[in-house]
Design an enzyme around this catalytic site. Structure first.
Site, PDB file in Angstrom:
ATOM      1  N   TYR A 103     -37.595  -3.908 -10.045  1.00 13.86           N
ATOM      2  CA  TYR A 103     -38.046  -4.702  -8.913  1.00 13.86           C
ATOM      3  C   TYR A 103     -38.363  -6.144  -9.313  1.00 13.86           C
ATOM      4  CZ  TYR A 103     -38.893   0.021  -7.123  1.00 13.86           C
ATOM      5  OH  TYR A 103     -38.762   1.321  -6.748  1.00 13.86           O
ATOM      6  N   ARG A 105     -40.396  -8.650  -7.314  1.00  9.15           N
ATOM      7  CA  ARG A 105     -41.208  -8.840  -6.108  1.00  9.15           C
ATOM      8  C   ARG A 105     -42.278  -9.911  -6.278  1.00  9.15           C
ATOM      9  NH1 ARG A 105     -41.264  -2.669  -4.968  1.00  9.15           N
ATOM     10  NH2 ARG A 105     -40.745  -2.467  -2.755  1.00  9.15           N
ATOM     11  N   GLY A 229     -36.693  22.523  -1.778  1.00 12.73           N
ATOM     12  CA  GLY A 229     -37.026  22.382  -0.362  1.00 12.73           C
ATOM     13  C   GLY A 229     -38.414  21.834  -0.129  1.00 12.73           C
ATOM     14  N   ASP A 257     -37.603   9.231   1.968  1.00 12.20           N
ATOM     15  CA  ASP A 257     -37.680   8.460   3.215  1.00 12.20           C
ATOM     16  C   ASP A 257     -36.919   9.181   4.326  1.00 12.20           C
ATOM     17  OD1 ASP A 257     -38.984   6.538   1.662  1.00 12.20           O
ATOM     18  OD2 ASP A 257     -37.117   5.485   1.232  1.00 12.20           O
ATOM     19  N   ASP A 293     -29.481   3.264  -0.418  1.00 16.15           N
ATOM     20  CA  ASP A 293     -30.844   3.613  -0.025  1.00 16.15           C
ATOM     21  C   ASP A 293     -30.923   4.184   1.380  1.00 16.15           C
ATOM     22  OD1 ASP A 293     -31.256   2.338  -2.433  1.00 16.15           O
ATOM     23  OD2 ASP A 293     -33.075   1.328  -1.781  1.00 16.15           O
TER      24      ASP A 293
END
Length: 315
Positions: A103, A105, A229, A257, A293
């Site tokens: 990242y 950021r 699961g 997500d 993503d």
């Protein structure tokens, strides 16, 4: 509005070849971000979805906002800021199960978002507010922004779903635990992975987790177990739901997500726990079969076909 999320957007640089980044020369530009992926996932399933954020006033920021708007996500609470470039991250794909993220950021545009700027009416109009542990890990002030949203949701009776989504590249385990557990009194539905539960509660056993969060008023917990699961606890009922098989694991980024977007969709439909878990597992399975993503986040028709409710017509 069905769902509101808050978080940052990053320009995702997807490598076109697998292997250590030092040997990768070509990349494909995409858009990513944990909370943003959930917003896109919910929108593709047909929900009215909004995303709160800030973007750099640059070409990447304009590209991201246009892409997000094009996915049907409301961006009325998104604005450009000067002096903070839109964030970037690079993916390193060693194989479908081994993916590293790097990242960039520093000086994130979301650093300019303060609690006082949150539109209270926008939050109050939502049926569900979804938060994760990613946004508060970027900057210390983001915690206050999240708390402001949670307080508005709590007093307005808006359902709050929470995915800890802990990124230890962004903060320490101690800081993560201290911050994220402070959100629990405002949470209605906890969606956690096993490693995150271990860090936050010292256990990955669902019943023990339920006992840990019950004093905060949380009685609805889902434990994501990856290839095994998920298991859920709601209305004093515990149900195990196996993963939905997929042909190939191409890219695991975004699976959580996807699970969250599927589960949120099920909540708005008022489904029973077993149906909610199966649907969320199916969305996650669909996501990991496609590189990127959020490229694999399915539309509702895709889920109906995968779950055998509709037949695919190929020609």
């Amino acid at each position: 509005m069905d769902v509101v999320t808050i978080g940052d957007a990053l320009i995702t640089m997807n490598p076109l070849t697998n292997g250590p980044l030092r040997f990768v020369n070509t990349f494909e530009r995409k858009v990513g971000g944990a909370e943003l992926n959930v917003a896109i996932g919910c929108a593709r399933l047909g929900l009215e979805t909004g995303w709160v954020s800030r973007l750099g006033n640059d070409e990447f920021g304009r590209y991201a906002k246009n892409f997000i708007r094009g996915e049907g996500v409301d961006v009325s609470q998104v604005s450009f800021v000067e002096g903070s470039p839109t964030s970037v991250y690079f993916k390193e794909i060693l194989d479908g199960d081994r993916i590293n993220s790097y990242y960039y950021r520093a000086n994130s545009p979301t650093d300019k978002l303060v609690a006082e700027e949150i539109d209270e009416a926008y939050i109050q109009e939502a049926k569900v507010v979804h938060i994760t542990g990613v946004f508060p890990s970027i900057n210390e002030t983001n915690r206050e922004v999240v708390l402001q949203i949670l307080k508005i949701a709590k007093k307005s009776g808006v359902l709050v779903t929470f995915d800890p989504n802990i990124r230890l590249k962004l903060w320490t385990a101690e800081r993560a635990k201290e911050c994220l557990t402070s959100f629990l009194p405002y949470v209605d539905v906890l969606l956690t992975g096993e490693e995150e539960a271990q860090l936050l509660f010292g256990t990955s056993d669902l019943i023990e987790i339920v006992e840990e969060v019950k004093p905060h008023g949380i009685t609805h917990v889902v434990l994501k177990k990856g290839k095994d699961g998920a298991v859920g606890y709601r209305d004093q009922q515990m149900i195990q739901s196996p993963a939905i098989s997929t042909n190939a694991v191409v890219d695991t980024i975004g699976a959580g997500d996807g699970f969250a977007s599927g589960y949120i969709y099920s909540l708005i439909q008022n489904w029973q726990l077993d149906q909610s878990l199966r649907f969320a597992n199916a969305v996650a399975s669909y996501v990991i079969s496609v590189p990127g993503d959020n490229e694999g986040l399915p539309y509702l028709e895709d889920m109906e076909i995968l779950l055998g409710k509709k037949k695919r017509v190929e020609r």
